[in-house]
Design a protein around this motif. Structure first.
Motif, PDB file in Angstrom:
ATOM      1  N   VAL A 135     -28.626  37.119 -64.590  1.00 43.47           N
ATOM      2  CA  VAL A 135     -28.847  38.190 -65.464  1.00 43.47           C
ATOM      3  C   VAL A 135     -28.049  39.264 -65.781  1.00 43.47           C
ATOM      4  O   VAL A 135     -27.483  40.038 -64.713  1.00 43.47           O
ATOM      5  CB  VAL A 135     -30.212  38.683 -65.057  1.00 43.47           C
ATOM      6  N   HIS A 136     -27.583  39.449 -66.917  1.00 47.06           N
ATOM      7  CA  HIS A 136     -26.710  40.679 -67.262  1.00 47.06           C
ATOM      8  C   HIS A 136     -27.785  41.481 -68.140  1.00 47.06           C
ATOM      9  O   HIS A 136     -28.065  41.144 -69.292  1.00 47.06           O
ATOM     10  CB  HIS A 136     -25.471  39.943 -67.974  1.00 47.06           C
TER      11      HIS A 136
ATOM     12  N   ASN B 106     -39.388  71.069 -80.909  1.00 51.33           N
ATOM     13  CA  ASN B 106     -39.552  71.976 -79.628  1.00 51.33           C
ATOM     14  C   ASN B 106     -39.792  71.278 -78.365  1.00 51.33           C
ATOM     15  O   ASN B 106     -40.552  71.673 -77.631  1.00 51.33           O
ATOM     16  CB  ASN B 106     -40.503  73.041 -79.880  1.00 51.33           C
ATOM     17  N   GLY B 107     -39.257  70.017 -78.386  1.00 47.54           N
ATOM     18  CA  GLY B 107     -39.469  69.200 -77.353  1.00 47.54           C
ATOM     19  C   GLY B 107     -38.240  68.279 -77.235  1.00 47.54           C
ATOM     20  O   GLY B 107     -37.328  68.167 -77.909  1.00 47.54           O
ATOM     21  N   THR B 108     -38.681  66.834 -76.614  1.00 50.30           N
ATOM     22  CA  THR B 108     -37.498  65.994 -76.582  1.00 50.30           C
ATOM     23  C   THR B 108     -38.221  64.396 -76.655  1.00 50.30           C
ATOM     24  O   THR B 108     -39.350  64.258 -76.056  1.00 50.30           O
ATOM     25  CB  THR B 108     -36.972  65.794 -75.098  1.00 50.30           C
ATOM     26  N   ARG B 109     -37.828  63.635 -77.657  1.00 53.59           N
ATOM     27  CA  ARG B 109     -38.228  62.205 -77.794  1.00 53.59           C
ATOM     28  C   ARG B 109     -37.312  61.627 -76.930  1.00 53.59           C
ATOM     29  O   ARG B 109     -35.963  61.556 -76.937  1.00 53.59           O
ATOM     30  CB  ARG B 109     -38.163  61.964 -79.239  1.00 53.59           C
ATOM     31  N   VAL B 110     -37.792  60.780 -75.869  1.00 55.95           N
ATOM     32  CA  VAL B 110     -37.249  60.106 -74.938  1.00 55.95           C
ATOM     33  C   VAL B 110     -37.346  58.395 -75.338  1.00 55.95           C
ATOM     34  O   VAL B 110     -38.530  58.311 -75.316  1.00 55.95           O
ATOM     35  CB  VAL B 110     -37.608  60.417 -73.451  1.00 55.95           C
ATOM     36  N   ILE B 111     -36.303  57.820 -75.381  1.00 53.26           N
ATOM     37  CA  ILE B 111     -36.353  56.474 -75.713  1.00 53.26           C
ATOM     38  C   ILE B 111     -35.599  55.805 -74.678  1.00 53.26           C
ATOM     39  O   ILE B 111     -34.509  56.196 -74.151  1.00 53.26           O
ATOM     40  CB  ILE B 111     -35.476  56.182 -76.987  1.00 53.26           C
ATOM     41  N   THR B 112     -36.183  54.698 -74.093  1.00 51.56           N
ATOM     42  CA  THR B 112     -35.440  53.815 -73.034  1.00 51.56           C
ATOM     43  C   THR B 112     -35.729  52.415 -73.542  1.00 51.56           C
ATOM     44  O   THR B 112     -36.657  51.832 -74.398  1.00 51.56           O
ATOM     45  CB  THR B 112     -36.166  54.093 -71.714  1.00 51.56           C
ATOM     46  N   GLU B 113     -34.474  51.896 -73.590  1.00 51.68           N
ATOM     47  CA  GLU B 113     -34.230  50.525 -74.120  1.00 51.68           C
ATOM     48  C   GLU B 113     -33.500  49.625 -73.124  1.00 51.68           C
ATOM     49  O   GLU B 113     -32.402  50.080 -72.472  1.00 51.68           O
ATOM     50  CB  GLU B 113     -33.497  50.449 -75.589  1.00 51.68           C
ATOM     51  N   GLU B 114     -33.779  48.181 -73.025  1.00 48.40           N
ATOM     52  CA  GLU B 114     -32.844  47.402 -72.492  1.00 48.40           C
ATOM     53  C   GLU B 114     -32.758  46.089 -73.171  1.00 48.40           C
ATOM     54  O   GLU B 114     -33.681  45.348 -73.742  1.00 48.40           O
ATOM     55  CB  GLU B 114     -33.566  47.290 -70.933  1.00 48.40           C
ATOM     56  N   CYS B 115     -31.701  45.488 -72.874  1.00 51.18           N
ATOM     57  CA  CYS B 115     -31.293  43.978 -73.327  1.00 51.18           C
ATOM     58  C   CYS B 115     -30.698  43.287 -71.953  1.00 51.18           C
ATOM     59  O   CYS B 115     -30.157  43.862 -71.092  1.00 51.18           O
ATOM     60  CB  CYS B 115     -30.263  44.085 -74.241  1.00 51.18           C
ATOM     61  N   GLN B 116     -31.255  41.994 -71.956  1.00 49.43           N
ATOM     62  CA  GLN B 116     -30.828  40.994 -71.000  1.00 49.43           C
ATOM     63  C   GLN B 116     -30.398  39.806 -71.577  1.00 49.43           C
ATOM     64  O   GLN B 116     -31.249  39.306 -72.374  1.00 49.43           O
ATOM     65  CB  GLN B 116     -32.014  40.653 -69.871  1.00 49.43           C
ATOM     66  N   ASN B 117     -29.209  39.079 -70.794  1.00 44.03           N
ATOM     67  CA  ASN B 117     -28.795  37.782 -71.190  1.00 44.03           C
ATOM     68  C   ASN B 117     -28.455  37.132 -70.127  1.00 44.03           C
ATOM     69  O   ASN B 117     -28.387  37.754 -68.961  1.00 44.03           O
ATOM     70  CB  ASN B 117     -28.013  37.826 -72.424  1.00 44.03           C
ATOM     71  N   GLY B 118     -28.147  35.961 -70.178  1.00 40.19           N
ATOM     72  CA  GLY B 118     -27.776  35.080 -68.893  1.00 40.19           C
ATOM     73  C   GLY B 118     -28.805  34.106 -68.921  1.00 40.19           C
ATOM     74  O   GLY B 118     -30.165  34.159 -69.476  1.00 40.19           O
TER      75      GLY B 118
ATOM     76  N   GLY C 201     -30.657  33.393 -66.075  1.00 40.26           N
ATOM     77  CA  GLY C 201     -31.814  34.000 -65.547  1.00 40.26           C
ATOM     78  C   GLY C 201     -32.577  34.704 -66.329  1.00 40.26           C
ATOM     79  O   GLY C 201     -33.871  34.392 -66.319  1.00 40.26           O
ATOM     80  N   ALA C 202     -32.223  35.412 -67.268  1.00 37.04           N
ATOM     81  CA  ALA C 202     -32.940  36.169 -68.341  1.00 37.04           C
ATOM     82  C   ALA C 202     -33.778  35.038 -69.173  1.00 37.04           C
ATOM     83  O   ALA C 202     -34.871  35.346 -69.547  1.00 37.04           O
ATOM     84  CB  ALA C 202     -31.981  37.032 -69.072  1.00 37.04           C
ATOM     85  N   THR C 203     -33.062  34.087 -69.826  1.00 31.76           N
ATOM     86  CA  THR C 203     -33.444  33.055 -70.434  1.00 31.76           C
ATOM     87  C   THR C 203     -34.560  32.258 -69.738  1.00 31.76           C
ATOM     88  O   THR C 203     -35.835  32.217 -70.329  1.00 31.76           O
ATOM     89  CB  THR C 203     -32.680  31.796 -70.808  1.00 31.76           C
ATOM     90  N   LEU C 204     -34.455  32.035 -68.476  1.00 37.53           N
ATOM     91  CA  LEU C 204     -35.622  31.296 -67.675  1.00 37.53           C
ATOM     92  C   LEU C 204     -36.665  32.175 -67.636  1.00 37.53           C
ATOM     93  O   LEU C 204     -37.965  31.619 -67.758  1.00 37.53           O
ATOM     94  CB  LEU C 204     -35.065  30.844 -66.360  1.00 37.53           C
ATOM     95  N   ALA C 205     -36.668  33.457 -67.515  1.00 39.32           N
ATOM     96  CA  ALA C 205     -37.612  34.481 -67.223  1.00 39.32           C
ATOM     97  C   ALA C 205     -38.253  35.229 -68.332  1.00 39.32           C
ATOM     98  O   ALA C 205     -39.243  35.918 -68.067  1.00 39.32           O
ATOM     99  CB  ALA C 205     -37.320  35.402 -66.033  1.00 39.32           C
TER     100      ALA C 205
END
Length: 193
Positions: free
Chosen positions: A131-132, A144-156, A158-162
């Motif tokens: 997994v990468h 007057n605040g913060t928009r928080v975004i979290t993102e992730e990509c995975q390849n490899g 292991g990522a394909t199998l799961a």
């Protein structure tokens, strides 16, 4: 939010715990939601096996306050149950280019901070068997605040199998991380006697 479940000892245990305890968050992120900020060359939210997008708005909280909590990686396990054994080479905080080791989904990750824009963005690679991954946080001042975004990509391989389990599980665990982050940065309401 049920935070009283035992910590799973393996990735499959995490997949099942997230599905059971957070069914409202156990979903696949639409890839069209990906933030337009460029990704590192080897990651693409449109084609990688795994992609997750989550966001939350934190009223009355500055991007600086959020960034300080995020770079304080040694403290992640204190509020985010899917982070353990964070080991930094020096100090308590992440820095640009820093290599660090930690556990998530009961798997040891070799990570490097590749995105470090104070009070704006933070991101790191995570390498484990087959997994990468690239996980990033984007902080946008808003109303007057913060928009928080979290993102992730995975390849490899292991990522394909799961990918069937990992796509909704990653969305659920990142939403949990956001909710717990919110509980850390938002001031507690005053107690009226």
């Amino acid at each position: 939010m049920n935070m009283n479940f035992p910590k799973p000892s393996n990735a499959l245990g995490w997949f099942l715990a997230l599905r059971r305890n957070f069914p409202e968050w156990y979903e696949v992120s639409p890839r069209a939601q990906a933030h337009p900020k460029p990704w590192p060359a080897r990651f693409n939210p449109m084609t990688d096996a795994v992609f997750s997008y989550n966001e939350i708005f934190l009223p009355g909280v500055t991007p600086n306050e959020v960034f300080e909590v995020l770079i304080s990686a040694k403290n992640w396990p204190n509020f985010y149950p899917n982070a353990e054994a964070v080991q930094l080479p020096t100090g308590e905080k992440l820095q640009a280019g820093m290599k660090f080791v930690w556990r998530t989904f009961a798997t040891t990750q070799q990570s490097t901070v590749e995105l470090f824009e104070p009070n704006q963005a933070l991101g790191w690679t995570a390498e484990s068997l087959g997994v990468h991954a690239f996980h990033r946080w984007i902080l946008e001042p808003q109303n007057n605040g913060t928009r928080v975004i979290t993102e992730e990509c995975q390849n490899g391989f292991g990522a394909t199998l799961a990918q069937t389990m990992m796509n909704p599980s990653l969305h659920a665990t990142h939403q949990l991380w956001l909710e717990q982050l919110q509980s850390v940065v938002l001031p507690s309401p005053a107690v009226v006697a």
